[in-house]
Design a protein around this motif. Sequence first.
Motif, PDB file in Angstrom:
ATOM      1  N   GLU A  27      89.637  23.080  27.183  1.00  0.00           N
ATOM      2  CA  GLU A  27      90.531  21.679  26.993  1.00  0.00           C
ATOM      3  C   GLU A  27      91.947  21.942  26.615  1.00  0.00           C
ATOM      4  OE1 GLU A  27      89.567  18.897  28.243  1.00  0.00           O
ATOM      5  OE2 GLU A  27      87.480  19.302  28.528  1.00  0.00           O
ATOM      6  N   ASN A  39      91.630   9.746  27.707  1.00  0.00           N
ATOM      7  CA  ASN A  39      90.781  10.693  28.069  1.00  0.00           C
ATOM      8  C   ASN A  39      90.628  11.942  26.741  1.00  0.00           C
ATOM      9  OD1 ASN A  39      90.511  10.107  30.909  1.00  0.00           O
ATOM     10  ND2 ASN A  39      92.615  10.362  30.813  1.00  0.00           N
ATOM     11  N   SER A  40      89.149  11.996  26.706  1.00  0.00           N
ATOM     12  CA  SER A  40      88.998  13.007  25.517  1.00  0.00           C
ATOM     13  C   SER A  40      88.739  14.360  26.160  1.00  0.00           C
ATOM     14  CB  SER A  40      87.623  12.452  24.784  1.00  0.00           C
ATOM     15  OG  SER A  40      86.717  12.079  25.565  1.00  0.00           O
ATOM     16  N   ASN A  41      87.720  14.458  26.978  1.00  0.00           N
ATOM     17  CA  ASN A  41      87.615  15.586  27.662  1.00  0.00           C
ATOM     18  C   ASN A  41      88.024  15.941  28.989  1.00  0.00           C
ATOM     19  OD1 ASN A  41      86.419  16.951  25.181  1.00  0.00           O
ATOM     20  ND2 ASN A  41      84.581  15.914  25.423  1.00  0.00           N
ATOM     21  N   LEU A  42      88.974  16.003  29.306  1.00  0.00           N
ATOM     22  CA  LEU A  42      89.656  16.029  30.449  1.00  0.00           C
ATOM     23  C   LEU A  42      89.259  17.006  31.375  1.00  0.00           C
ATOM     24  CD1 LEU A  42      91.607  14.117  32.184  1.00  0.00           C
ATOM     25  CD2 LEU A  42      93.722  15.283  31.303  1.00  0.00           C
ATOM     26  N   ALA A  90      86.746  18.899  31.412  1.00  0.00           N
ATOM     27  CA  ALA A  90      85.066  18.672  31.495  1.00  0.00           C
ATOM     28  C   ALA A  90      84.892  17.626  32.669  1.00  0.00           C
ATOM     29  CB  ALA A  90      84.320  18.172  30.379  1.00  0.00           C
ATOM     30  N   TRP A  91      85.896  16.628  32.471  1.00  0.00           N
ATOM     31  CA  TRP A  91      85.816  15.647  33.571  1.00  0.00           C
ATOM     32  C   TRP A  91      86.235  16.071  35.058  1.00  0.00           C
ATOM     33  CZ3 TRP A  91      89.674  13.237  36.873  1.00  0.00           C
ATOM     34  CH2 TRP A  91      89.323  11.960  37.512  1.00  0.00           C
ATOM     35  N   ILE A  92      87.403  17.089  35.047  1.00  0.00           N
ATOM     36  CA  ILE A  92      88.087  17.469  36.297  1.00  0.00           C
ATOM     37  C   ILE A  92      86.883  18.291  36.859  1.00  0.00           C
ATOM     38  CG2 ILE A  92      89.399  19.296  37.270  1.00  0.00           C
ATOM     39  CD1 ILE A  92      91.398  18.173  35.161  1.00  0.00           C
ATOM     40  N   GLN A 125      83.656  17.902  36.904  1.00  0.00           N
ATOM     41  CA  GLN A 125      82.751  16.968  37.471  1.00  0.00           C
ATOM     42  C   GLN A 125      83.355  16.247  38.593  1.00  0.00           C
ATOM     43  OE1 GLN A 125      79.518  16.780  36.435  1.00  0.00           O
ATOM     44  NE2 GLN A 125      80.210  18.560  35.202  1.00  0.00           N
ATOM     45  N   CYS A 126      84.604  16.079  38.527  1.00  0.00           N
ATOM     46  CA  CYS A 126      85.439  15.066  39.626  1.00  0.00           C
ATOM     47  C   CYS A 126      85.235  15.893  41.186  1.00  0.00           C
ATOM     48  CB  CYS A 126      86.793  14.838  39.220  1.00  0.00           C
ATOM     49  SG  CYS A 126      87.921  13.943  40.443  1.00  0.00           S
ATOM     50  N   LYS A 169      93.444   8.853  37.471  1.00  0.00           N
ATOM     51  CA  LYS A 169      93.681   9.185  36.422  1.00  0.00           C
ATOM     52  C   LYS A 169      95.177   9.458  35.863  1.00  0.00           C
ATOM     53  CE  LYS A 169      89.808  10.694  33.864  1.00  0.00           C
ATOM     54  NZ  LYS A 169      89.123   9.295  33.530  1.00  0.00           N
TER      55      LYS A 169
END
Length: 445
Positions: free
Chosen positions: A178, A288-291, A293-295, A297-298, A307
């Motif tokens: 992160e 966004n807190s955990n960008l 981690a989100w990527i 999953q994306c 985003k």
Amino acid sequence: STHSCVMTEKLLQFIWKYRYFNQQDLTLLSGETLVIEFPGEENNHQGPDFIHARIRINDTCWAGSIELHLLSSGWDKHGHDADENYRNVILHVVWQQDTLNMTRNIPQLELVQRVSGVMLETYSGWMNQPAFIPCERSVHLMPEPNWKQWKEKLLLERLARKMAPVFASLQRNHFHWEEQLWWMMAGNFGMTVNTTAFESIARSIPFTLLAKHREQRIQLEALLFGQANLLETDFREAYPQMLKKEFQFLKKKYRLKKVFVQPYFLRMRPDSFPTIRLSQLAGLYAENSNLFAWILQCETISGIMKKLQIPANDYWFYHYVFDKESPYREKIMGRAMGERIIINCVIPLLYTYGSIHPDKSMQQKALGWMQEIGTEKNQILSCWKQQGVKMKSAAESQAVLELYKAYCQPKKCLDCDVGKFLLLPTENNSADRPTTHAVIIAGQL
């Protein structure tokens, strides 16, 4: 053009490796017949130039190493005779023979009469050409299937090159993904002009601190503008006054170190001013807190684009700099900028993640996204288009940028698939006209 071609060890090795010389009726300097079954593999370590070669002299088969020199006297000059590494050399290939008595009686092959003059002239023209790329006049002759393969290799080379500094940085921050994304994201928000300044600002604000104040966008903006040294004047308007007060408190509380780089405003389109970009960056991290981690999953590029299309703080809809009003204009990050960030920040980090965790699916996702994004626009790419090089996606434009940077600029034509193709001797020209005395041996001028 009558360039005199400078024969170098590198060019000689290239001619040998790809057999760009006339191989019919080869004879050694001693008169025996020679057949090359395999020219060997390039040796990047100490010792002879090529290893694991196979040749036939008269009717005897030999396997071993091959050493190349511009002149036959090179063998003794370089002291190979006393060197254990050269014990199993089975053939000494020279451009020209200049001495008869060698300490060791190694079979010798001379190439000076066997290399196409046309090829040498072409190569020499490239080396002396002050053009955009050395092979400017003939690059259009490279067939499309060859281009396709070469571009695929180049894209992987580019990603590997971009991965190296990312990996080094991750090792230093104990693989805090992160935080790594935060640094890279900030650098990319700075565009080319302010990359260094923005990354320094991001590195001066620990990620934990960023996460702690995420809920308060004003505090994030205060941290970013303050560390960018943009809050040092006495302001008239309420918004910058509030940021300044907020920053003085946070700076003291967290003992933030001063950043000694100033973002540039010169020669920039107002929509790209560092003030606007810093506000958008604060907006991205406020949402966004955990960008990273989100990527991971994306699944779609459009998801990431959404985003990134963050508006700056409303204050900036009426301003480009503090304390100076301008007509209303929404400051939302545009599509081109979003794509730039995905190409230069998101994809390299995702690809690095896929390499370190051996996770092929993440690498595939990164490559797939690169193919979905359209071609970038810049001066180098325009020049390539004028050469007739076709590009349909960022995957191809990135490949071509790598080609320019890693091969064309340093003139590494002998390592480039285009160069190899264009220097290929045609069936009949491999000895079309043996080279004349216009070949100068490097260092013998």
